[in-house]
Write a protein that holds these residues in place. Structure first.
Motif, short mmCIF file in Angstrom:
data_model
loop_
_atom_site.label_atom_id
_atom_site.label_comp_id
_atom_site.label_asym_id
_atom_site.label_seq_id
_atom_site.Cartn_x
_atom_site.Cartn_y
_atom_site.Cartn_z
N GLY A 155 36.31 35.84 38.04
CA GLY A 155 37.66 36.37 38.21
C GLY A 155 37.95 37.00 39.54
N VAL A 156 36.98 37.05 40.45
CA VAL A 156 37.25 37.67 41.75
C VAL A 156 38.24 36.84 42.55
CG1 VAL A 156 35.33 36.53 42.93
CG2 VAL A 156 36.14 38.74 43.76
N GLU A 158 40.92 35.70 41.61
CA GLU A 158 42.29 36.05 41.25
C GLU A 158 42.91 37.06 42.21
OE1 GLU A 158 42.07 37.45 37.29
OE2 GLU A 158 41.37 35.56 36.43
N LEU A 159 42.08 37.74 42.97
CA LEU A 159 42.60 38.72 43.93
C LEU A 159 43.21 38.07 45.16
CD1 LEU A 159 39.80 41.46 43.88
CD2 LEU A 159 41.92 41.40 42.59
N SER A 161 45.50 35.99 47.56
CA SER A 161 46.92 35.61 47.60
C SER A 161 47.15 34.75 48.83
CB SER A 161 47.82 36.86 47.64
OG SER A 161 47.52 37.66 48.77
N SER A 327 37.31 38.97 30.29
CA SER A 327 38.05 37.92 31.01
C SER A 327 39.52 37.89 30.58
CB SER A 327 37.40 36.56 30.76
OG SER A 327 37.43 36.23 29.38
N LYS A 330 43.77 42.31 31.05
CA LYS A 330 44.69 42.19 32.19
C LYS A 330 44.27 43.08 33.36
CE LYS A 330 48.07 45.80 31.09
NZ LYS A 330 49.50 46.12 30.92
N ASP A 331 43.47 44.12 33.09
CA ASP A 331 43.06 45.02 34.16
C ASP A 331 41.71 44.65 34.78
OD1 ASP A 331 45.18 47.01 34.36
OD2 ASP A 331 44.65 47.50 32.29
N ARG A 332 41.21 43.46 34.46
CA ARG A 332 39.98 43.02 35.14
C ARG A 332 40.23 42.85 36.64
NH1 ARG A 332 36.71 37.38 34.17
NH2 ARG A 332 38.68 36.56 34.97
N ARG A 333 41.43 42.48 36.98
CA ARG A 333 41.78 42.35 38.40
C ARG A 333 41.66 43.70 39.10
NH1 ARG A 333 45.44 39.20 41.71
NH2 ARG A 333 46.32 40.52 43.34
N TRP A 336 38.06 44.52 39.67
CA TRP A 336 37.50 43.82 40.83
C TRP A 336 37.95 44.47 42.14
CZ3 TRP A 336 33.50 41.14 41.73
CH2 TRP A 336 32.96 40.27 40.78
N GLU A 337 39.16 44.96 42.18
CA GLU A 337 39.62 45.64 43.39
C GLU A 337 38.76 46.86 43.70
OE1 GLU A 337 43.70 46.59 42.86
OE2 GLU A 337 44.42 44.54 43.19
#
Length: 457
Positions: A155-156, A158-159, A161, A327, A330-333, A336-337
């Motif tokens: 999921g990293v 997804e950060l 853009s 996974s 919703k706050d997995r992003r 990762w931040e």
């Protein structure tokens, strides 16, 4: 006038001779000297880290060579450096290499390259394979941050853009086969972060000791790594190189049913389901437990641990970030931040540093001034590079143009001054200084200098 004309003719003949000689030399260099080169080569070549490479940084090239082609041979890789100069990387092959041996070669690739040539020279038939670095592998700019994910990115990605220029804020390269990972830490120079997932233990077991040494060497030299740990202690203990990167010994597996501490850390409004946690007995001399969770048996277990490895740092999560509970959260992003915060700034993740790409790329990938200038030019892909021969031709043309203009202006138009001596009288002499606009006469009698008789104009 004829002397000047002869000089111009000689100069033009010299320029024509130099141009013809350079063209003949270029043809001689591009013409293959060995007619035994074959296109159907048994050499198997792959480029980059998982099929990706960064401009100006070390790009690993993996070459598979049959054992019958090794004796008395040398392997050459022909590339183009950042200053546009052809560079040949050469290595002799040992006789005791294994059958179908795989060799990694670190090369640097400039922005003006069209083909990367791999040659096997020496005794016997010469073999050659060509690759197009821009078509056969994914090319990134020298300023592009790169994350190397071993097993799964979890999921990293997804950060990342997309910026206004169409470029991603950072790239993620996934290694899903052991043969894709180099065997020396220098080949990982282009990476900014390594992410290791233990969900695919078979992949981690297939990694050789040289590959694990390359990962550990890269971290110890200042690299950053995020490890997601999953599995029982018996399974993890079968991979000793992985245990050497951990701050303790795995002792078992627990179940977290109430991850309230993690929800409070992330300030989330969405409940998080339970997930497994790997129990760890910490034995490292220095570590920092960022978060601990309580499992179903009321055992307090560290969940987020940060610790140094050499000059680098490792952030360990004792759960699988690909678990469905995490996974689908919703706050997995946001998690990762926080995990990659020491390695990527918020400006990088948001793409605000795109305007600074010119200044930063000038110092990445090259140590020489010419390479730094070329790295800056590569940011502007539409700018045409002017070769040294074109600049020299322009300078010669300017010099040849100055000659006729100087002759026409100073000789034909202004006309140079001349001095005439008029000695019609034996006791007197008259000097005339002629130019286009005036005539000055200077008369003198013998001995007039003694009385200071002035001249007149």
């Amino acid at each position: 006038m004829f002397g000047w004309f002869r000089t111009v003719c000689v100069a033009w003949l010299a320029v024509l001779w130099f141009t013809a000689g350079s063209a003949e030399l270029a043809r001689a260099q591009t013409t293959p000297q060995d007619t035994s080169l074959v296109s159907a080569s048994p050499l198997k070549v792959s480029l980059g880290l998982g099929g990706a490479w960064k401009l100006g940084h070390v790009c690993p090239v993996r070459v598979s060579i049959p054992s019958q082609e090794m004796d008395g041979r040398s392997l050459e890789i022909v590339s183009v450096d950042g200053d546009g100069v052809e560079v040949v990387y050469r290595q002799s092959l040992a006789d005791d290499l294994q059958i179908q041996s795989e060799m990694w070669f670190p090369v640097r690739i400039g922005g003006q390259i069209e083909q990367l040539k791999v040659r096997l020279t020496g005794t016997g038939q010469a073999l050659e394979t060509t690759l197009d670095p821009s078509a056969d592998a994914k090319r990134y700019s020298s300023a592009q941050p790169l994350i190397l994910a071993i097993g799964s990115p979890m999921g990293v990605e997804e950060l990342a853009s997309t910026s206004a220029s169409g470029e991603r804020t950072f790239a993620t390269v996934v290694i899903d086969q052991a043969e894709q990972l180099p065997t020396h830490h220098r080949d990982l120079e282009a990476c900014d972060l390594i992410v290791i997932s233990t969900s695919n233990l078979d992949l981690l077991r297939d990694l050789s000791s040289a590959q694990w040494t390359a990962i550990a060497g890269w971290i110890r030299r200042g690299g950053g790594c995020v490890i997601s740990l999953t599995g029982a202690g018996e399974e993890l203990r079968s991979i000793q190189p992985l245990l050497d990167l951990l701050p303790g010994e795995p002792t078992g597996v627990g179940q977290v049913n109430n991850p309230a501490a993690l929800e409070s850390l992330m300030s989330t409004d969405e409940p998080l389901s339970g997930f497994p946690i790997t129990l760890l007995e910490l034995t490292a001399a220095e570590y920092d437990v960022q978060l601990s969770l309580t499992d179903s048996l009321s055992r307090r277990a560290p969940w987020w641990i940060t610790y140094p490895v050499g000059h680098g740092t490792v952030r360990l999560i004792t759960s699988d970030l690909d678990h469905p509970s995490l996974s689908q959260w919703k706050d997995r992003r946001a998690l990762w931040e926080r995990l990659i915060e020491p390695y990527f700034s918020k400006e990088t993740l948001s793409g605000l540093t795109t305007d600074n790409a010119v200044s930063t790329s000038s110092y990445l990938g090259y140590d020489d001034m010419v390479g730094q200038l070329r790295a800056t030019l590569d940011v502007f892909s539409k700018v045409r590079v002017v070769s040294f021969g074109q600049v020299a031709a322009m300078l010669v043309g300017v010099l040849l143009l100055i000659g006729p203009l100087d002759y026409l202006i100073s000789v034909k138009w202004l006309k140079p001054p001349r001095i005439e001596l008029d000695s019609g009288h034996p006791d007197a002499s008259r000097y005339q200084l002629r130019s286009r606009h005036s005539v000055c006469q200077y008369s003198s009698q013998r001995g007039a200098r003694q009385h200071g008789t002035p001249g007149r104009c």
